[in-house]
Design a protein around this motif. Structure first.
Motif, short mmCIF file in Angstrom:
data_model
loop_
_atom_site.label_atom_id
_atom_site.label_comp_id
_atom_site.label_asym_id
_atom_site.label_seq_id
_atom_site.Cartn_x
_atom_site.Cartn_y
_atom_site.Cartn_z
N UNK A 153 0.84 -1.19 0.00
CA UNK A 153 0.00 0.00 0.00
C UNK A 153 0.88 1.25 0.00
N UNK A 154 0.25 2.41 -0.11
CA UNK A 154 0.99 3.67 -0.13
C UNK A 154 1.82 3.82 1.14
N UNK A 155 3.05 4.25 0.97
CA UNK A 155 3.97 4.37 2.10
C UNK A 155 3.46 5.38 3.13
N UNK A 156 3.79 5.11 4.39
CA UNK A 156 3.62 6.10 5.44
C UNK A 156 4.41 7.37 5.07
N UNK A 157 3.83 8.54 5.19
CA UNK A 157 4.63 9.75 4.95
C UNK A 157 5.81 9.88 5.91
N UNK A 158 5.63 9.39 7.14
CA UNK A 158 6.68 9.45 8.16
C UNK A 158 7.06 8.04 8.59
N UNK A 159 8.26 7.57 8.23
CA UNK A 159 8.67 6.24 8.69
C UNK A 159 8.69 6.18 10.21
N UNK A 160 8.12 5.12 10.78
CA UNK A 160 8.10 5.01 12.24
C UNK A 160 7.67 3.63 12.70
N UNK A 161 7.88 3.42 14.00
CA UNK A 161 7.55 2.16 14.65
C UNK A 161 7.08 2.46 16.07
N UNK A 162 6.49 1.44 16.70
CA UNK A 162 6.11 1.50 18.12
C UNK A 162 5.11 2.62 18.42
N UNK A 163 4.32 2.99 17.42
CA UNK A 163 3.21 3.91 17.65
C UNK A 163 1.93 3.12 17.78
N UNK A 164 0.81 3.73 17.39
CA UNK A 164 -0.47 3.05 17.45
C UNK A 164 -1.27 3.31 16.21
N UNK A 165 -2.07 2.31 15.79
CA UNK A 165 -2.97 2.46 14.66
C UNK A 165 -4.37 2.09 15.11
N UNK A 166 -5.35 2.90 14.74
CA UNK A 166 -6.72 2.64 15.15
C UNK A 166 -7.69 3.12 14.08
N UNK A 167 -8.74 2.33 13.78
CA UNK A 167 -9.74 2.79 12.82
C UNK A 167 -10.66 3.83 13.44
N UNK A 168 -11.04 4.81 12.63
CA UNK A 168 -12.02 5.82 13.04
C UNK A 168 -12.83 6.17 11.80
N UNK A 169 -14.12 5.84 11.83
CA UNK A 169 -14.92 5.98 10.62
C UNK A 169 -14.42 5.03 9.56
N UNK A 170 -14.24 5.53 8.34
CA UNK A 170 -13.78 4.67 7.26
C UNK A 170 -12.27 4.81 7.01
N UNK A 171 -11.57 5.42 7.97
CA UNK A 171 -10.13 5.62 7.82
C UNK A 171 -9.37 5.03 9.01
N UNK A 172 -8.03 5.03 8.93
CA UNK A 172 -7.18 4.53 9.99
C UNK A 172 -6.21 5.63 10.40
N UNK A 173 -6.16 5.91 11.70
CA UNK A 173 -5.24 6.91 12.23
C UNK A 173 -4.00 6.21 12.79
N UNK A 174 -2.83 6.69 12.38
CA UNK A 174 -1.55 6.18 12.88
C UNK A 174 -0.91 7.30 13.71
N UNK A 175 -0.68 7.01 14.98
CA UNK A 175 -0.37 8.06 15.96
C UNK A 175 0.95 7.77 16.68
N UNK A 176 1.84 8.77 16.72
CA UNK A 176 3.04 8.70 17.55
C UNK A 176 4.03 7.65 17.09
N UNK A 177 4.89 7.23 18.04
CA UNK A 177 5.93 6.25 17.76
C UNK A 177 7.30 6.89 17.67
N UNK A 178 8.23 6.17 17.03
CA UNK A 178 9.62 6.62 16.94
C UNK A 178 10.16 6.38 15.54
N UNK A 179 11.10 7.22 15.14
CA UNK A 179 11.81 7.01 13.90
C UNK A 179 13.06 6.17 14.14
N UNK A 180 13.91 6.08 13.14
CA UNK A 180 15.18 5.38 13.29
C UNK A 180 15.98 6.03 14.41
#
Length: 317
Positions: free
Chosen positions: A124-151
């Motif tokens: 799928x389309x790449x994350x605009x911000x590479x990251x890990x250890x954040x959170x992903x949650x659906x809201x409505x018909x979309x998915x929010x990816x929140x926080x985490x850490x970069x390299x």
């Protein structure tokens, strides 16, 4: 923008970490069938009565699938490469997986979807911000990816929204307190971001609890998590977010604390039988299923599955 804290009411059970679950505690735990492979630092998402366990700190790529109704395990198509601390959520009959660490601690920008009917992974389309250890949650018909850490495990405040229908990304208000290893869930049309740690350091665990309102694109502060911890599992049941387990530098946690969003209130429940971190949780049939995870701080692993009935009667098998 961060608003002033809401009135805070906190109810904590006086529970001993060394004691077994007793009658006065709220909720009851029972065991279930162990996973066919031990895992930790996974992402877990549920779809159509099955839980999907993705990634592994130790490099395993097989997709583990748990049938919540029959207490039986199977395996699906392997994830395309080893990944850990990835983020996953369900939408439109598919499991979506975002980022994670690859090649050690390199934050990935890649996104994938898994179709259970075809048993295939699709880029799928790449994350605009590479990251890990954040959170992903659906809201409505979309998915929010929140926080985490970069390299390098440095925190990002990034909050990005994925639209599965158009395979595209948009930005939203950044997380006011950047952190990783946090719990991110949707309750009653709002997103709850709870706990976590600073720059991957579990000696710097947090009690921060923040709420995102999509109608205003703003975050506000809410009653803090009673026990500072990170690497937790979390799940939603009713109008509460359950925050389970976690770790610090010196221990894993067995705390189970639930946040009631409308009341801005925390309550304590019966302790997790096997303290652990780096695991996931899903809800099914009014119960919360916790899957895999490490019973010791760091990179250990297990196949443990334990089930919480918040109403106090042990789940039948």
């Amino acid at each position: 923008m961060t608003r002033r804290p809401l009135p805070c009411l906190i109810l904590l059970g006086l529970l001993s970490a060394a004691s077994p679950v007793t009658a006065h505690e709220v909720g009851a735990w029972a065991g279930a069938s162990s996973a066919p492979a031990e895992r930790s630092e996974v992402a877990v998402a549920a779809l159509d009565g099955k839980a999907y366990v993705i990634g592994d700190y130790n490099g395993a790529t097989e997709l583990l699938i748990y049938d919540l109704a029959t207490d039986a395990w199977s395996k699906g198509a392997a994830f395309p490469y080893p990944v850990h601390h990835t983020m996953a959520a369900e939408r439109d009959g598919k499991i979506f997986v975002f980022g994670g660490y690859v090649n050690g601690w390199e934050a990935s920008e890649k996104a994938w979807s898994y179709d259970p009917r075809k048993n295939v992974w699709e880029r799928r389309a790449d994350l605009p911000t590479p990251r890990a250890a954040g959170g992903a949650t659906p809201l409505g018909d979309k998915i929010h990816v929140v926080g985490g850490s970069g390299s390098g495990r440095i925190n990002v405040a990034t909050h990005e929204i994925y639209d599965p229908a158009t395979d595209s990304w948009a930005r939203a208000a950044p997380l006011p307190a950047p952190r990783d290893h946090l719990a991110v869930q949707t309750v009653e049309g709002r997103i709850i971001a709870t706990g976590g740690r600073i720059d991957g350091d579990s000696s710097r665990n947090l009690t921060i609890n923040q709420v995102y309102d999509p109608a205003t694109d703003r975050w506000s502060d809410a009653a803090p998590l009673p026990t500072a911890r990170s690497g937790v599992a979390s799940a939603v049941l009713g109008r509460e977010v359950f925050v389970i387990g976690g770790e610090s530098k010196v221990k894993t946690y067995d705390e189970v604390e639930a946040f009631d969003l409308p009341a801005n209130l925390w309550r304590a429940l019966a302790r997790l039988p096997t303290a652990r971190h780096g695991f996931g949780a899903v809800t099914y049939g009014g119960r919360i299923y916790t899957l895999t995870g490490s019973p010791r701080p760091g990179g250990d692993r297990s196949g443990t599955v334990e089930v919480l009935d918040p109403k106090g009667s042990a789940p039948g098998r």
